[in-house]
Write an enzyme that holds these catalytic residues in place. Structure first.
Site, mmCIF file in Angstrom:
data_model
loop_
_atom_site.group_PDB
_atom_site.id
_atom_site.type_symbol
_atom_site.label_atom_id
_atom_site.label_comp_id
_atom_site.label_asym_id
_atom_site.label_seq_id
_atom_site.Cartn_x
_atom_site.Cartn_y
_atom_site.Cartn_z
ATOM 1 N NE ARG A 270 -7.168 -13.542 -1.349
ATOM 2 C CZ ARG A 270 -5.878 -14.293 -1.326
ATOM 3 N NH1 ARG A 270 -5.620 -14.574 -2.330
ATOM 4 N NH2 ARG A 270 -5.133 -14.495 -0.166
ATOM 5 C CB SER B 182 -6.446 -10.519 3.969
ATOM 6 O OG SER B 182 -5.290 -11.319 4.019
ATOM 7 C CD GLU C 207 -9.371 -11.048 0.560
ATOM 8 O OE1 GLU C 207 -10.379 -11.629 0.210
ATOM 9 O OE2 GLU C 207 -8.964 -11.222 1.674
HETATM 10 N N1 EPU Z 1 4.194 -7.753 6.483
HETATM 11 C C1 EPU Z 1 4.587 -6.538 7.256
HETATM 12 N N2 EPU Z 1 3.625 -6.263 8.307
HETATM 13 C C2 EPU Z 1 2.478 -6.890 8.798
HETATM 14 C C3 EPU Z 1 2.178 -8.077 7.688
HETATM 15 C C4 EPU Z 1 2.694 -8.137 6.765
HETATM 16 O O1 EPU Z 1 5.500 -6.002 6.950
HETATM 17 O O2 EPU Z 1 1.885 -6.467 9.545
HETATM 18 C C5 EPU Z 1 5.035 -7.907 5.446
HETATM 19 C C6 EPU Z 1 5.599 -9.158 5.546
HETATM 20 O O3 EPU Z 1 6.857 -9.135 6.402
HETATM 21 C C7 EPU Z 1 5.902 -9.759 4.336
HETATM 22 C C8 EPU Z 1 4.759 -8.869 3.486
HETATM 23 O O4 EPU Z 1 4.315 -8.091 4.264
HETATM 24 O O5 EPU Z 1 7.157 -9.178 3.605
HETATM 25 C C9 EPU Z 1 3.808 -9.967 3.010
HETATM 26 O O6 EPU Z 1 2.963 -10.537 4.342
HETATM 27 P P1 EPU Z 1 2.580 -12.051 4.456
HETATM 28 O O7 EPU Z 1 3.439 -13.143 3.832
HETATM 29 O O8 EPU Z 1 2.089 -12.229 5.746
HETATM 30 O O9 EPU Z 1 1.218 -12.164 3.593
HETATM 31 P P2 EPU Z 1 0.399 -10.964 3.026
HETATM 32 O O10 EPU Z 1 0.600 -10.530 1.855
HETATM 33 O O11 EPU Z 1 0.176 -10.255 4.294
HETATM 34 C C10 EPU Z 1 -1.171 -12.754 1.582
HETATM 35 C C11 EPU Z 1 -2.551 -13.146 1.799
HETATM 36 C C12 EPU Z 1 -2.894 -14.066 3.021
HETATM 37 C C13 EPU Z 1 -2.191 -15.266 2.933
HETATM 38 C C14 EPU Z 1 -0.569 -14.998 3.118
HETATM 39 C C15 EPU Z 1 0.235 -16.261 3.135
HETATM 40 C C16 EPU Z 1 -3.848 -11.309 0.678
HETATM 41 C C17 EPU Z 1 -4.713 -10.195 0.945
HETATM 42 N N3 EPU Z 1 -3.503 -11.753 1.817
HETATM 43 O O12 EPU Z 1 -0.918 -11.813 2.942
HETATM 44 O O13 EPU Z 1 -4.258 -14.555 2.877
HETATM 45 O O14 EPU Z 1 -2.588 -16.135 4.134
HETATM 46 O O15 EPU Z 1 -0.431 -14.000 1.965
HETATM 47 O O16 EPU Z 1 0.366 -16.481 1.717
HETATM 48 O O17 EPU Z 1 -3.324 -11.505 -0.370
HETATM 49 C C18 EPU Z 1 -6.509 -13.886 3.546
HETATM 50 O O18 EPU Z 1 -6.810 -13.846 2.068
HETATM 51 O O19 EPU Z 1 -7.650 -13.840 4.386
HETATM 52 C C19 EPU Z 1 -5.298 -14.228 3.854
HETATM 53 C C20 EPU Z 1 -5.039 -14.402 5.097
#
Ligand code: EPU
Length: 337
Positions: A164, A237, A333
């Site tokens: 990012r 995010s 972010e």
């Molecule tokens: N999780 C929770 N609770 C929540 C959200 C997530 O426990 O409320 C856990 C999920 O169960 C999972 C882990 O956290 O085990 C990761 O969650 P998720 O796969 O939803 O992805 P993320 O790491 O929360 C990142 C990106 C998103 C992107 C998703 C999918 C960042 C900051 N965010 O989110 O990007 O869509 O992966 O690849 O890296 C964005 O940048 O605006 C964005 C939405």
């Protein structure tokens, strides 16, 4: 070049924050860029480049010039049997570009389907989702210095991409505008990345794994988890997933077996900010105009007429409580204006 005065930015940011910009310039082509430089209109003024407004939080009225690039176009620069070089201009909507690539059977960015925003902003924060980051597909980025009138093209390594982040958030942040980005995408033998999260499960609904079914699966997952900015203001995010030492990650994992930990290197690991925020009790929180999305705790939302500072206050409280509970510092972010 179209120049406006005292314009509301409410419809130019997906958070839907009301704020007034003193000046607003729509940049529709290359000659507008030259005109802006030659007119010295930006000398001694604050200015800010606003693309699709999907990764920005406006904290107050803007006493300066907002520059909004709208020039569009996708050009095929080179095509061989194995790769295609595509030049895409800043004002093109990111997901229209992904759709174009998928329809033409150019692979590589299908996992990045349905990310809001314009193509000019995509390299700035090296957008990423479902195990793919655009840095892996970028050949070069063409930029323009608004104060010196100089165009330069940076190669992929010169963009210094990271999680990012890039030079466009650092040394090339001030005075430079992204004009176009050139992508290098494979034409055949696609190397699909379907291991991330529940993408594989979602793909089972389709007969074949191909660019179209991956795109559709990503769209399905995103629409089920992330709020539609047309209905509830948000900027995706709000925080980055924090990178911590391997010792810190092990300490967390020993205490909470379900904590997601992603490998980075021998010495560093990435944690899931959404998980940390949920475990700190914030998921689904609502107070007046602002809240934390009920299906993804990483996303802060504007339920109505929130001011940017109300979102900032909420984010600070979340940062404090995550630090108190886990000893982990969250970083914002979204870009603050
Ligand atoms: N999780 C929770 N609770 C929540 C959200 C997530 O426990 O409320 C856990 C999920 O169960 C999972 C882990 O956290 O085990 C990761 O969650 P998720 O796969 O939803 O992805 P993320 O790491 O929360 C990142 C990106 C998103 C992107 C998703 C999918 C960042 C900051 N965010 O989110 O990007 O869509 O992966 O690849 O890296 C964005 O940048 O605006 C964005 C939405």
């Amino acid at each position: 070049m179209k120049l406006y005065e005292n314009i509301s930015l409410k419809h130019y940011n997906t958070f839907g924050i009301e704020a007034i910009a003193q000046n607003f310039i729509e940049i529709t082509n290359y000659s507008d860029l030259i005109e802006i430089f030659k007119s010295h209109i930006l000398q001694n003024k604050n200015f800010f480049i606003l693309g699709g407004g999907s990764n920005v939080l406006i904290t107050d009225d803007y006493n300066g010039v907002v520059l909004h690039p709208t020039f569009k176009g996708i050009e095929i620069k080179e095509k061989t049997d194995v790769v295609v070089l595509l030049k895409v201009y800043a004002g093109e909507v990111w997901d229209d570009f992904v759709d174009f690539c998928v329809k033409n059977n150019f692979g590589g960015i299908e996992n990045l389907s349905f990310i809001p925003g314009n193509c000019g902003a995509a390299p700035v924060q090296n957008i990423g989702a479902f195990g793919v980051e655009i840095k892996d597909c970028i050949e070069s980025v063409e930029i323009f210095n608004l104060l010196t009138g100089k165009f330069i093209t940076l190669s992929n390594p010169e963009c210094n991409f990271g999680y990012r982040t890039s030079v466009f958030k650092n040394e090339y942040k001030k005075n430079w505008l992204i004009v176009s980005t050139t992508y290098k995408l494979p034409k055949v033998s696609h190397n699909y990345k379907t291991h991330y999260g529940n993408l594989n499960d979602e793909l089972k609904k389709y007969e074949d794994i191909n660019l179209q079914s991956i795109r559709q699966s990503v769209i399905n997952i995103r629409t089920s988890k992330l709020p539609n900015p047309k209905e509830i203001g948000n900027a995706g995010s709000f925080f980055k997933n924090p990178i911590v030492t391997t010792e810190k990650a092990s300490e967390l994992k020993n205490k909470y077996q379900d904590a997601p930990v992603y490998p980075i290197s021998d010495t560093e690991k990435k944690l899931a900010a959404g998980w940390l925020i949920e475990k700190s009790g914030w998921k689904g929180f609502k107070n007046g105009n602002v809240g934390v999305h009920s299906k993804q705790a990483l996303v802060l939302v504007n339920y109505g007429n929130a001011k940017g500072n109300e979102i900032i206050d909420l984010s600070e409280k979340i940062k404090e409580s995550v630090f108190e509970k886990f000893g982990v510092k969250l970083e914002t972010e979204v870009n603050l204006l």
